[in-house]
Design a protein around this motif. Structure first.
Motif, PDB file in Angstrom:
ATOM      1  N   VAL A   6       0.824  -1.190   0.072  1.00 50.05           N
ATOM      2  CA  VAL A   6      -0.117   0.064   0.224  1.00 50.05           C
ATOM      3  C   VAL A   6       0.818   1.193   0.014  1.00 50.05           C
ATOM      4  CG1 VAL A   6      -1.769   1.223   1.257  1.00 50.05           C
ATOM      5  CG2 VAL A   6      -2.029  -1.295   1.208  1.00 50.05           C
ATOM      6  N   ASN A   7       0.556   2.309  -0.847  1.00 48.32           N
ATOM      7  CA  ASN A   7       1.249   3.545  -0.977  1.00 48.32           C
ATOM      8  C   ASN A   7       0.420   4.386  -0.102  1.00 48.32           C
ATOM      9  OD1 ASN A   7       1.957   6.056  -2.106  1.00 48.32           O
ATOM     10  ND2 ASN A   7       2.807   4.917  -3.767  1.00 48.32           N
ATOM     11  N   VAL A   8       1.229   5.180   0.559  1.00 47.50           N
ATOM     12  CA  VAL A   8       0.676   6.221   1.453  1.00 47.50           C
ATOM     13  C   VAL A   8       0.829   7.491   1.368  1.00 47.50           C
ATOM     14  CG1 VAL A   8       0.089   4.547   3.581  1.00 47.50           C
ATOM     15  CG2 VAL A   8       2.209   6.098   3.411  1.00 47.50           C
ATOM     16  N   ASP A   9       1.347   7.725   0.133  1.00 50.01           N
ATOM     17  CA  ASP A   9       1.635   9.133  -0.544  1.00 50.01           C
ATOM     18  C   ASP A   9       0.150  10.287  -0.300  1.00 50.01           C
ATOM     19  OD1 ASP A   9       3.959   7.988  -1.205  1.00 50.01           O
ATOM     20  OD2 ASP A   9       3.880   8.370  -3.317  1.00 50.01           O
ATOM     21  N   HIS A  10      -0.796   9.652  -0.811  1.00 49.69           N
ATOM     22  CA  HIS A  10      -1.886  10.371  -0.973  1.00 49.69           C
ATOM     23  C   HIS A  10      -2.469  10.837   0.592  1.00 49.69           C
ATOM     24  CE1 HIS A  10      -2.405  10.355  -5.189  1.00 49.69           C
ATOM     25  NE2 HIS A  10      -2.194   9.207  -5.120  1.00 49.69           N
ATOM     26  N   VAL A  11      -2.208  10.133   1.520  1.00 49.14           N
ATOM     27  CA  VAL A  11      -2.281  10.671   3.113  1.00 49.14           C
ATOM     28  C   VAL A  11      -1.544  11.885   3.188  1.00 49.14           C
ATOM     29  CG1 VAL A  11      -2.249  10.357   5.480  1.00 49.14           C
ATOM     30  CG2 VAL A  11      -2.917   8.374   3.535  1.00 49.14           C
ATOM     31  N   LEU A 189       3.254  -4.720 -10.174  1.00 46.58           N
ATOM     32  CA  LEU A 189       2.282  -3.869 -10.947  1.00 46.58           C
ATOM     33  C   LEU A 189       1.694  -2.764 -10.156  1.00 46.58           C
ATOM     34  CD1 LEU A 189      -0.178  -6.514 -13.081  1.00 46.58           C
ATOM     35  CD2 LEU A 189       2.351  -5.702 -13.753  1.00 46.58           C
ATOM     36  N   GLY A 190       1.968  -1.630 -10.858  1.00 51.25           N
ATOM     37  CA  GLY A 190       1.344  -0.244 -10.148  1.00 51.25           C
ATOM     38  C   GLY A 190       1.047   0.802 -11.013  1.00 51.25           C
ATOM     39  N   HIS A 191      -0.057   1.452 -10.588  1.00 55.51           N
ATOM     40  CA  HIS A 191      -0.236   2.903 -11.186  1.00 55.51           C
ATOM     41  C   HIS A 191      -1.726   2.691 -11.627  1.00 55.51           C
ATOM     42  CE1 HIS A 191       0.943   7.105 -11.720  1.00 55.51           C
ATOM     43  NE2 HIS A 191       0.176   6.882 -12.696  1.00 55.51           N
ATOM     44  N   GLY A 192      -2.716   3.313 -11.048  1.00 54.58           N
ATOM     45  CA  GLY A 192      -3.911   3.576 -11.532  1.00 54.58           C
ATOM     46  C   GLY A 192      -4.917   2.048 -11.306  1.00 54.58           C
ATOM     47  N   LEU A 193      -4.305   1.121 -10.596  1.00 57.46           N
ATOM     48  CA  LEU A 193      -5.412  -0.193 -10.560  1.00 57.46           C
ATOM     49  C   LEU A 193      -6.209   0.211  -9.264  1.00 57.46           C
ATOM     50  CD1 LEU A 193      -2.336  -2.759 -10.335  1.00 57.46           C
ATOM     51  CD2 LEU A 193      -3.932  -2.061 -12.316  1.00 57.46           C
ATOM     52  N   ILE A 212      -0.576  -0.391  -4.653  1.00 56.87           N
ATOM     53  CA  ILE A 212      -1.807   0.458  -5.030  1.00 56.87           C
ATOM     54  C   ILE A 212      -1.946   1.550  -3.689  1.00 56.87           C
ATOM     55  CG2 ILE A 212      -4.594   0.314  -5.036  1.00 56.87           C
ATOM     56  CD1 ILE A 212      -4.117  -2.537  -5.948  1.00 56.87           C
ATOM     57  N   GLY A 213      -2.232   2.601  -4.116  1.00 61.73           N
ATOM     58  CA  GLY A 213      -2.340   3.817  -3.282  1.00 61.73           C
ATOM     59  C   GLY A 213      -3.945   4.573  -3.385  1.00 61.73           C
ATOM     60  N   HIS A 214      -4.151   5.170  -4.491  1.00 55.75           N
ATOM     61  CA  HIS A 214      -4.893   6.144  -4.697  1.00 55.75           C
ATOM     62  C   HIS A 214      -6.317   5.475  -4.615  1.00 55.75           C
ATOM     63  CE1 HIS A 214      -7.797   8.887  -6.965  1.00 55.75           C
ATOM     64  NE2 HIS A 214      -6.886   9.674  -6.334  1.00 55.75           N
ATOM     65  N   ALA A 215      -6.613   4.209  -5.149  1.00 51.09           N
ATOM     66  CA  ALA A 215      -7.863   3.747  -5.097  1.00 51.09           C
ATOM     67  C   ALA A 215      -8.424   3.293  -3.693  1.00 51.09           C
ATOM     68  CB  ALA A 215      -7.823   2.435  -6.035  1.00 51.09           C
ATOM     69  N   ILE A 216      -7.274   2.853  -2.916  1.00 55.66           N
ATOM     70  CA  ILE A 216      -7.588   2.309  -1.555  1.00 55.66           C
ATOM     71  C   ILE A 216      -7.938   3.739  -0.834  1.00 55.66           C
ATOM     72  CG2 ILE A 216      -6.313   1.541   0.695  1.00 55.66           C
ATOM     73  CD1 ILE A 216      -4.965  -0.395  -1.156  1.00 55.66           C
ATOM     74  N   MET A 217      -7.221   4.729  -0.866  1.00 58.20           N
ATOM     75  CA  MET A 217      -7.450   6.059   0.066  1.00 58.20           C
ATOM     76  C   MET A 217      -8.584   6.547  -0.694  1.00 58.20           C
ATOM     77  SD  MET A 217      -4.906   5.732   1.944  1.00 58.20           S
ATOM     78  CE  MET A 217      -3.443   4.900   2.082  1.00 58.20           C
ATOM     79  N   ALA A 218      -9.252   6.531  -1.725  1.00 56.12           N
ATOM     80  CA  ALA A 218     -10.327   7.206  -2.252  1.00 56.12           C
ATOM     81  C   ALA A 218     -11.583   6.250  -1.545  1.00 56.12           C
ATOM     82  CB  ALA A 218     -10.505   7.062  -3.770  1.00 56.12           C
ATOM     83  N   ARG A 219     -11.384   4.827  -1.533  1.00 53.53           N
ATOM     84  CA  ARG A 219     -12.616   4.097  -1.044  1.00 53.53           C
ATOM     85  C   ARG A 219     -12.383   4.476   0.808  1.00 53.53           C
ATOM     86  NH1 ARG A 219     -15.774  -0.020  -1.947  1.00 53.53           N
ATOM     87  NH2 ARG A 219     -15.925  -1.529  -0.296  1.00 53.53           N
ATOM     88  N   ALA A 220     -11.202   4.556   1.176  1.00 56.35           N
ATOM     89  CA  ALA A 220     -11.048   4.871   2.577  1.00 56.35           C
ATOM     90  C   ALA A 220     -11.949   6.006   3.038  1.00 56.35           C
ATOM     91  CB  ALA A 220      -9.755   4.899   3.170  1.00 56.35           C
ATOM     92  N   LEU A 225     -10.095   3.253   6.351  1.00 58.43           N
ATOM     93  CA  LEU A 225      -8.989   2.692   5.809  1.00 58.43           C
ATOM     94  C   LEU A 225      -8.794   1.203   6.125  1.00 58.43           C
ATOM     95  CD1 LEU A 225      -6.205   3.084   4.190  1.00 58.43           C
ATOM     96  CD2 LEU A 225      -5.247   3.821   6.340  1.00 58.43           C
ATOM     97  N   ASP A 226      -9.228   0.726   7.352  1.00 62.76           N
ATOM     98  CA  ASP A 226      -9.138  -0.796   7.457  1.00 62.76           C
ATOM     99  C   ASP A 226     -10.016  -1.508   6.671  1.00 62.76           C
ATOM    100  OD1 ASP A 226      -8.463  -2.850   9.895  1.00 62.76           O
ATOM    101  OD2 ASP A 226     -10.635  -3.051   9.053  1.00 62.76           O
ATOM    102  N   ARG A 227     -11.294  -1.263   6.121  1.00 63.84           N
ATOM    103  CA  ARG A 227     -12.092  -1.853   5.352  1.00 63.84           C
ATOM    104  C   ARG A 227     -11.333  -1.799   3.971  1.00 63.84           C
ATOM    105  NH1 ARG A 227     -17.753  -2.463   4.333  1.00 63.84           N
ATOM    106  NH2 ARG A 227     -18.019  -3.305   2.561  1.00 63.84           N
ATOM    107  N   ALA A 228     -11.137  -0.601   3.647  1.00 68.63           N
ATOM    108  CA  ALA A 228     -10.544  -0.273   2.143  1.00 68.63           C
ATOM    109  C   ALA A 228      -9.307  -1.445   1.848  1.00 68.63           C
ATOM    110  CB  ALA A 228     -10.302   1.059   1.921  1.00 68.63           C
ATOM    111  N   VAL A 229      -8.349  -1.209   2.777  1.00 66.37           N
ATOM    112  CA  VAL A 229      -7.153  -2.392   2.598  1.00 66.37           C
ATOM    113  C   VAL A 229      -7.679  -3.815   2.690  1.00 66.37           C
ATOM    114  CG1 VAL A 229      -4.995  -3.057   3.656  1.00 66.37           C
ATOM    115  CG2 VAL A 229      -5.670  -0.530   3.568  1.00 66.37           C
ATOM    116  N   ARG A 230      -8.596  -4.205   3.658  1.00 65.31           N
ATOM    117  CA  ARG A 230      -8.929  -5.525   3.845  1.00 65.31           C
ATOM    118  C   ARG A 230      -9.795  -5.957   2.385  1.00 65.31           C
ATOM    119  NH1 ARG A 230      -8.451  -7.800   8.585  1.00 65.31           N
ATOM    120  NH2 ARG A 230      -8.022  -6.173  10.296  1.00 65.31           N
ATOM    121  N   ASP A 231     -10.574  -5.052   1.855  1.00 62.16           N
ATOM    122  CA  ASP A 231     -11.212  -5.435   0.678  1.00 62.16           C
ATOM    123  C   ASP A 231     -10.212  -5.829  -0.447  1.00 62.16           C
ATOM    124  OD1 ASP A 231     -13.416  -5.192   1.974  1.00 62.16           O
ATOM    125  OD2 ASP A 231     -14.348  -3.281   0.944  1.00 62.16           O
TER     126      ASP A 231
END
Length: 241
Positions: A6-11, A189-193, A212-220, A225-231
């Motif tokens: 998980v990429n945390v840049d967007h935080v 693999l990475g970017h935009g997934l 993956i970063g952006h999609a997880i943070m957007a869903r969070a 965040l816990d649910r987004a990462v677990r999913d």
């Protein structure tokens, strides 16, 4: 079995929007690990637009899994990597005017330069990855740099608006994964997934990690965040190796 990193840049991007102290990317990294991330990614850009040096240092000290440091191939970043000692560095291209990384690193004609750059990093036992496009010539050049991994840039696939164009980009990536595996490279693999387009890689063998970063943070924002990462981690656990 492929894993989630998980990429945390967007935080950090959200924090820097107000130049304040929250949200805290170190806390996000800890929460992502607790929710099933196998590693944490931070991109320390030369312009420090999101992740800061203190973030890298604190995440390194508190990280319970693996730390991947994305960085440009500069002397400054090499020195930071040798000080922080992440498990992996990933060399990426940078343009000051870009919103996010727009494409892969050019390795062709730079094999000796990049191998020399990575030598002290390898001497410290740090693994190296190159963020490149799914181009056979780039993959072959990556082998000559001595990097153990490549991370194939999936942004062109993720950004394609039409089904036909998306399928063309998908096939490039699948062929790139197979070629990289054949020449002895491990593949991330990475970017935009996101939670939808990642499903097309479900039955593709030879992928080690999904970054993956952006999609997880957007869903969070909606589910936490816990649910987004677990999913996302749960999706990836169903994929083939």
């Amino acid at each position: 079995m492929p894993v989630l990193v998980v990429n945390v840049d967007h935080v950090a991007t959200l924090r820097q929007a107000r130049m304040g102290i929250e949200p805290e990317p170190v806390t996000a990294a800890y929460m992502a690990e607790m929710a099933g991330a196998t590693g944490i990614i931070v991109h320390l850009r030369e312009d420090r637009r999101h992740i800061q040096d203190r973030d890298v240092e604190l995440i390194r000290k508190t990280c319970n899994t693996r730390l991947h440091l994305e960085m440009a191939a500069t002397k400054e970043m090499q020195s930071i990597a040798l000080s922080v000692m992440p498990e992996m560095v990933c060399l990426v291209p940078e343009k000051r005017q870009e919103l996010t990384t727009e494409g892969g690193l050019n390795c062709i004609g730079r094999e000796k330069e990049l191998k020399k750059f990575l030598a002290p990093i390898h001497d410290k036992g740090i693994r190296a990855s190159l963020f490149i496009d799914a181009d056979p010539k780039q993959i072959e050049a990556a082998v000559a740099t001595g990097a153990e991994f490549i991370e194939i840039h999936t942004g062109h696939y993720a950004d394609a608006k039409e089904y036909g164009a998306r399928q063309v980009e998908l096939q490039k990536i699948i062929k790139g994964v197979a070629l990289a595996k054949d020449v002895g490279l491990k593949v991330n693999l990475g970017h935009g997934l996101n939670y939808r387009n990642i499903l097309n890689f479900k039955d593709v063998p030879g992928i080690s990690e999904y970054s993956i970063g952006h999609a997880i943070m957007a869903r969070a924002i909606y589910v936490g965040l816990d649910r987004a990462v677990r999913d996302m981690a749960g999706l990836i656990r169903t994929f083939a190796d």
